[in-house]
Write a protein that holds these residues in place. Structure first.
Motif, PDB file in Angstrom:
ATOM      1  N   ALA A  75      -0.775   8.350  -2.344  1.00 45.21           N
ATOM      2  CA  ALA A  75       0.450   7.684  -2.803  1.00 45.21           C
ATOM      3  C   ALA A  75       1.647   8.361  -2.156  1.00 45.21           C
ATOM      4  CB  ALA A  75       0.546   7.758  -4.324  1.00 45.21           C
ATOM      5  N   ALA A 104       1.679  12.639  -1.873  1.00 45.72           N
ATOM      6  CA  ALA A 104       1.077  12.936  -3.174  1.00 45.72           C
ATOM      7  C   ALA A 104      -0.228  12.166  -3.320  1.00 45.72           C
ATOM      8  CB  ALA A 104       2.035  12.560  -4.300  1.00 45.72           C
ATOM      9  N   TYR A 105      -0.959  12.526  -4.367  1.00 42.01           N
ATOM     10  CA  TYR A 105      -2.164  11.793  -4.744  1.00 42.01           C
ATOM     11  C   TYR A 105      -1.970  11.263  -6.162  1.00 42.01           C
ATOM     12  CZ  TYR A 105      -4.132  14.544  -0.933  1.00 42.01           C
ATOM     13  OH  TYR A 105      -4.364  15.127   0.293  1.00 42.01           O
ATOM     14  N   ALA A 106      -2.590  10.128  -6.433  1.00 39.39           N
ATOM     15  CA  ALA A 106      -2.533   9.569  -7.786  1.00 39.39           C
ATOM     16  C   ALA A 106      -3.959   9.344  -8.269  1.00 39.39           C
ATOM     17  CB  ALA A 106      -1.767   8.252  -7.774  1.00 39.39           C
TER      18      ALA A 106
END
Lengths: 172, 248
Positions: free
Chosen positions: A133, A138-140
């Motif tokens: 994301a 970032a990671y979601a």
């Protein structure tokens, strides 16, 4: 409840992104306890090589109208195949064509769509999946309770994993 | 011609990404929000059509009242009216359903979205919206020419481009190439003043199903410190590649 994976081909050949998607589907199917079934559309080459990456079965759809990629037609073919094999999860690589058809398939199947997946689900119920994301800043961790799912995986995130299985190729 | 341009309200591309509330929410402190860049290419292309052939441009956003400045900016650029669907855009299916519920009775000739938003990067809403409206969909659109009711569209494919033709109505998910960055418009003072008087309609969200939710966010691990090696010290390079990087 099989896992169906779209094995995209380019001029009769599969690319790494396809083998990666099949690898992902095979490991997901193993985690769920079901089969990974690959679908090729208008593919003229050897589809049995998908068995090297864990596909238990390959459905090959041949139809003159499918010789040229079309969002709607390809999505309809994959939806029909998912119904035919009673697939709850459809896996697609996030290629340009994959990005075009994944939302259509999800909408037609009333399925939850999780794009840009980079890992196998950490839990199956609810189905939770890590994805990229914020333009890879970032990671979601996404979650869904939907039985019907479409997962599109980020190329080069999961990797290609060879697992030899016996594959049956059925042509429609 | 009636054109609908879907606008996402996203953090500026230079924003530092952080999360709050135990990493379950995006930290909007100090963040400047902008029109999603891919949507801005689409809005600018719609402006070209309006200026050359005549068209009415409606911009639409699914979001809370805090997104209205972004819609006002789109009005200042030249859109004729704006619609805000009052809901948190937390799921692609939900957003696409709400947009479809609005658009299905409005008879738009052309719907333009960005190919994805730069926050969630889902790229799911355009294809879902087209499917719910039962109109043709072209993703990753690099070019558009209109001749009456017929559209010639160029889309990105793996390793090249593809030219397609079709009749309106259709939905295009645009990106750079639909117009160039030099064509993007900064609202002039006159446009900003006029935008205040243009209609911005707020619609309450109807029923639509949310199929996904975000449990938490994570930031990538910080990159390791860079080890500098003298150019002529090949032995140290080989030793580090073997013992630390473990690639040989």
């Amino acid at each position: 409840m099989a896992v169906l994976v779209y094995a995209e081909s380019w001029n009769g050949s599969f690319k790494k992104a396809t083998f990666e998607a099949v690898s992902y589907a095979a490991q997901l199917a193993n985690k769920i306890g079901t089969d990974a079934i690959a679908i090729t559309i208008a593919h003229q080459g050897d589809a049995n090589q998908l068995g090297n990456y864990g596909a238990n079965k390959v459905l090959t759809i041949t139809d003159e109208t499918l010789n040229t990629f079309n969002n709607e037609s390809y999505a309809n073919a994959i939806v029909a195949a998912s119904n035919h094999v009673n697939a709850e999860t459809v896996v697609i690589s996030n290629t340009n064509n994959g990005k075009s058809i994944a939302p259509i398939i999800a909408a037609k199947r009333e399925a939850a769509l999780i794009t840009n997946a980079i890992e196998l689900p950490s839990t199956l119920s609810p189905f939770t999946l890590k994805r990229k994301a914020f333009s890879s800043k970032a990671y979601a961790l996404f979650s869904t309770d939907s039985n019907q799912k479409v997962i599109s995986i980020t190329p080069n995130a999961f990797g290609v994993h060879q697992i030899q299985v016996s594959t049956i190729n059925r042509i429609f | 011609m009636k054109i609908l341009v879907c606008i996402s309200h996203v953090p500026d591309t230079t924003s530092k990404i952080n999360f709050t509330n135990n990493n379950t929410e995006f930290d909007s402190n100090g963040i400047t929000y902008v029109i999603n860049p891919y949507d801005e290419f689409g809005l600018t292309r719609a402006m070209f059509i309006k200026e050359t052939s005549g068209a009415t441009i409606t911009v639409i956003n699914v979001g809370p009242s805090s997104t209205e400045p972004t819609l006002r900016k789109a009005l200042a650029i030249g859109a004729d009216n704006a619609v805000r669907i009052n809901a948190e855009p937390t799921d692609a299916n939900y957003v696409a359903r709400l947009l479809a519920n609005y658009a299905k009775n409005e008879n738009f000739d052309l719907i333009i979205t960005g190919r994805e938003s730069i926050d969630y990067n889902g790229g799911a809403v355009p294809g879902m919206l087209a499917t719910f409206l039962d109109i043709p969909f072209v993703n990753a659109c690099l070019g558009l020419e209109l001749n009456g009711n017929q559209a010639t569209v160029i889309r990105e494919i793996d390793g090249g481009k593809e030219t397609l033709e079709g009749n309106l109505p259709m939905l295009l998910a645009g990106q750079k190439g639909l117009v160039e960055e030099k064509d993007l418009r900064i609202p002039a003072m006159r446009g900003i003043m006029m935008a205040r008087k243009k209609p911005l309609t707020v619609i309450e969200a109807g029923d639509a199903e949310k199929q996904t939710s975000v449990l938490k966010f994570d930031l990538p691990e910080a990159k390791a410190a860079c080890t500098m090696i003298e150019a002529d010290n090949v032995d140290q390079l080989v030793q580090l590649l073997h013992s630390e990087a473990k690639v040989i």
